[in-house]
Design a protein around this motif. Structure first.
Motif, PDB file in Angstrom:
ATOM      1  N   ARG A  33       2.195   1.498   0.413  1.00  0.00           N
ATOM      2  CA  ARG A  33       3.303   0.237   0.616  1.00  0.00           C
ATOM      3  C   ARG A  33       4.822   0.452   0.055  1.00  0.00           C
ATOM      4  NH1 ARG A  33       4.868  -4.793  -0.901  1.00  0.00           N
ATOM      5  NH2 ARG A  33       3.605  -4.653  -2.774  1.00  0.00           N
ATOM      6  N   GLN A  34       5.925   0.445   0.916  1.00  0.00           N
ATOM      7  CA  GLN A  34       7.088   0.611   0.564  1.00  0.00           C
ATOM      8  C   GLN A  34       7.531  -0.924   0.566  1.00  0.00           C
ATOM      9  OE1 GLN A  34       9.700   3.596   1.720  1.00  0.00           O
ATOM     10  NE2 GLN A  34       8.370   4.172   3.357  1.00  0.00           N
ATOM     11  N   CYS A  35       8.558  -1.306  -0.508  1.00  0.00           N
ATOM     12  CA  CYS A  35       9.015  -2.399  -0.472  1.00  0.00           C
ATOM     13  C   CYS A  35      10.386  -2.334  -1.184  1.00  0.00           C
ATOM     14  CB  CYS A  35       8.253  -3.538  -1.346  1.00  0.00           C
ATOM     15  SG  CYS A  35       7.931  -2.986  -3.070  1.00  0.00           S
ATOM     16  N   ALA A  36      11.170  -3.388  -1.291  1.00  0.00           N
ATOM     17  CA  ALA A  36      12.493  -3.308  -1.853  1.00  0.00           C
ATOM     18  C   ALA A  36      12.656  -2.660  -3.105  1.00  0.00           C
ATOM     19  CB  ALA A  36      13.146  -4.808  -1.812  1.00  0.00           C
ATOM     20  N   ALA A  37      11.539  -2.889  -3.998  1.00  0.00           N
ATOM     21  CA  ALA A  37      11.511  -2.533  -5.451  1.00  0.00           C
ATOM     22  C   ALA A  37      11.133  -1.154  -5.479  1.00  0.00           C
ATOM     23  CB  ALA A  37      10.707  -3.594  -6.227  1.00  0.00           C
ATOM     24  N   GLY A  38      10.415  -0.606  -4.747  1.00  0.00           N
ATOM     25  CA  GLY A  38       9.766   0.789  -4.854  1.00  0.00           C
ATOM     26  C   GLY A  38       8.739   1.087  -4.056  1.00  0.00           C
ATOM     27  N   VAL A  39       7.656   1.683  -4.493  1.00  0.00           N
ATOM     28  CA  VAL A  39       6.494   2.233  -3.811  1.00  0.00           C
ATOM     29  C   VAL A  39       5.265   1.823  -4.471  1.00  0.00           C
ATOM     30  CG1 VAL A  39       5.362   4.266  -2.640  1.00  0.00           C
ATOM     31  CG2 VAL A  39       7.880   4.278  -2.720  1.00  0.00           C
ATOM     32  N   GLU A  40       4.260   1.332  -3.652  1.00  0.00           N
ATOM     33  CA  GLU A  40       2.897   1.136  -4.360  1.00  0.00           C
ATOM     34  C   GLU A  40       1.936   1.975  -3.636  1.00  0.00           C
ATOM     35  OE1 GLU A  40       1.750  -3.108  -5.717  1.00  0.00           O
ATOM     36  OE2 GLU A  40       0.565  -2.773  -3.776  1.00  0.00           O
ATOM     37  N   LEU A  41       1.246   2.723  -4.306  1.00  0.00           N
ATOM     38  CA  LEU A  41       0.371   3.432  -4.043  1.00  0.00           C
ATOM     39  C   LEU A  41      -1.016   3.111  -4.389  1.00  0.00           C
ATOM     40  CD1 LEU A  41       2.898   5.534  -5.253  1.00  0.00           C
ATOM     41  CD2 LEU A  41       1.498   7.293  -4.072  1.00  0.00           C
ATOM     42  N   SER A  42      -1.954   2.759  -3.477  1.00  0.00           N
ATOM     43  CA  SER A  42      -3.310   2.555  -3.796  1.00  0.00           C
ATOM     44  C   SER A  42      -4.304   3.553  -3.847  1.00  0.00           C
ATOM     45  CB  SER A  42      -3.683   1.293  -2.787  1.00  0.00           C
ATOM     46  OG  SER A  42      -4.990   0.762  -2.866  1.00  0.00           O
ATOM     47  N   THR A  43      -5.017   3.392  -4.973  1.00  0.00           N
ATOM     48  CA  THR A  43      -6.075   4.623  -5.195  1.00  0.00           C
ATOM     49  C   THR A  43      -7.334   4.003  -5.542  1.00  0.00           C
ATOM     50  OG1 THR A  43      -6.052   5.014  -7.703  1.00  0.00           O
ATOM     51  CG2 THR A  43      -3.996   5.777  -6.370  1.00  0.00           C
ATOM     52  N   ASP A  44      -8.327   4.681  -5.679  1.00  0.00           N
ATOM     53  CA  ASP A  44      -9.646   4.496  -6.008  1.00  0.00           C
ATOM     54  C   ASP A  44      -9.913   3.985  -7.441  1.00  0.00           C
ATOM     55  OD1 ASP A  44     -10.547   5.113  -3.177  1.00  0.00           O
ATOM     56  OD2 ASP A  44     -11.921   7.015  -4.101  1.00  0.00           O
TER      57      ASP A  44
END
Length: 481
Positions: A244-255
């Protein structure tokens, strides 16, 4: 009961994939002092290279394995970590086995005469001339770009000749380099690939070309050395499920939880991108590019013998087979010390699809029959036998690289090939301008992606000096929230 929130890792850059592209990007960024984490879905590094120490004590390379003298980036990386190479074994006469059983021995790069050779040489010389017009950095600037991309390689070959033997030679060349059939691949992609390697001969030959040398400790040796240098920055068994990209950066969802970063480098094959959910969704050009970039179909089969018996008969162990055998090409893959003999057989394209559907005994019998045709009756009884069917691998789903189907470059290349998408940058050998599809291309792509990221981070620092954006930390640590 209160649900425990997922653990969070915060870093400046997240790299997805620990093949040569991802590891190189991470190494470049770490060398520059940029905090980086590498997330790898499988339990090992090296991507589409994979070496294995067999019970016999012989190390075999199941994936990409060679390095040539003009593959400067891979050679420099190997030199940095002291990874030695040795010349590919090619002592003796090579062999062609034709569909009618004819066997032709020859010395040098290719037979001087034989079925289809004049037309094959004429058409490959034409491919070289056309490849000389390709702009490898901005392929869409190439003259006749749309025309070339509108044809398959097979369509072009058949428009040039009706010589069936020449067509057999050209088909095996396409199968051997791209692990695809000539009907599947864009003519422009063939030309681009030739240009990226510096010529058709560079792709095909051994000495001083792409198949010149091998790594003493396996082709994933430099990758393992880079991973060791990066230490706990490399996280194995951590597939990325969503980004997920947002104004603050990138969030990666992992196991294993969330990773938050300012930027991300995706260093996985185009086909693997399908397995990640993106928010917002990827642009149409990127999705179209992925849809036109299937992974090649190939298996490598190694047969290990007590000694390289074929050399006593004056054979190099290198053979091309044009008949009904599943095997298209055989190489002498013996270790550097030569104490054991190893033949490696390649099964490509449509032949791979048919062969992989057989039961294990039938697969083995058919490959050994091909090795007998290539090296003699002693090949029927190896001390060790092992297969690697790349389309059956969970995370790569094919090998050794993706190829581009007709219309893919013209329809989606300009914005979809390697153009960053917001805070996401693309690496992988398929994004390289030089030695596209090879380990060297993967290394250069990692360097390019790291440079893009470093430039973006520097520009942001100039535009907004002061503390890092909320949720993005300048030093790496883990915390439970």
């Amino acid at each position: 009961m209160e649900q425990r929130e997922r653990p969070v890792v915060e870093t400046r850059v997240a790299v997805v994939g620990a093949g040569y592209a991802g590891l190189t990007a991470a190494l470049e960024l770490t060398d520059a002092g940029v905090d980086t984490v590498v997330l790898e879905a499988s339990d090992r590094v090296g991507g589409r290279t994979l070496s294995e120490l067999r019970p016999s004590g012989v190390r075999v390379d199941h994936g990409g394995q060679w390095v040539g003298p003009t593959q400067h980036r891979l050679r420099a990386l190997a030199a940095r970590f002291g990874c030695a190479t040795f010349p590919t074994w090619e002592t003796g006469r090579h062999l062609e086995v034709w569909h009618d059983g004819t066997r032709v021995g020859y010395a040098g790069a290719a037979p001087a005469t034989g079925p289809g050779i004049p037309e094959y040489e004429r058409i490959t010389a034409l491919l070289d001339r056309l490849a000389g017009t390709v702009d490898v950095d901005s392929p869409w600037q190439t003259p006749r770009f749309a025309e070339f991309d509108g044809h398959s390689a097979e369509g072009f070959f058949r428009s040039e000749t009706g010589d069936e033997d020449a067509l057999r030679r050209l088909a095996l060349a396409v199968q051997g380099v791209w692990c695809a059939e000539p009907s599947e691949i864009s003519l422009f992609h063939v030309l681009f690939y030739i240009a990226s390697a510096g010529g058709y001969e560079q792709l095909m030959e051994t000495r001083d070309c792409a198949q010149d040398s091998r790594f003493t400790e396996g082709a994933d040796g430099p990758a393992r050395a880079v991973a060791a240098a990066l230490g706990d920055r490399v996280r194995l068994g951590v597939p990325v499920r969503a980004i997920r990209q947002c104004a603050a950066g990138v969030e990666l969802s992992t196991d294993r939880g969330l990773v938050r970063a300012e930027r991300a480098v995706l260093a996985v094959p185009p086909t693997a991108v399908h397995r990640i959910a993106f928010d917002p969704v990827l642009p149409a050009a990127r999705r179209g590019w992925i849809g036109h970039s299937p992974m090649g179909r190939v298996a490598k089969v190694h047969a290990v013998y007590r000694r390289p018996f074929w050399r006593a008969a004056g054979s190099s162990g290198i053979a091309t087979l044009y008949g009904d055998h599943p095997v298209g090409v055989v190489f002498d893959n013996s270790p550097e010390d030569g104490r054991h003999g190893v033949l490696v057989a390649f099964v490509y394209g449509d032949r791979l699809t048919r062969w992989a559907a057989l039961d294990p005994d039938a697969r083995r019998a058919s490959v050994l029959a091909a090795l007998v045709a290539a090296a003699g009756p002693e090949a029927a009884e190896p001390d060790d036998y092992t297969e690697k069917v790349w389309p059956q691998q969970e995370w790569t789903t094919g090998g050794y690289e993706c190829f581009v189907t007709p219309g893919g470059w013209t329809g989606h290349g300009r914005q979809g090939w390697r153009e960053p998408v917001g805070r996401l940058h693309w690496a992988g050998t398929e994004t390289a301008s030089v030695w596209n599809g090879y380990i060297d291309g993967a290394v250069s792509s990692g360097e390019r992606a790291a440079a893009e990221v470093a430039e973006a981070l520097a520009a942001r620092a100039v535009a907004a000096p002061g503390p890092a954006a909320p949720g993005i930390m300048s030093s790496r640590h883990e915390q439970h929230r």
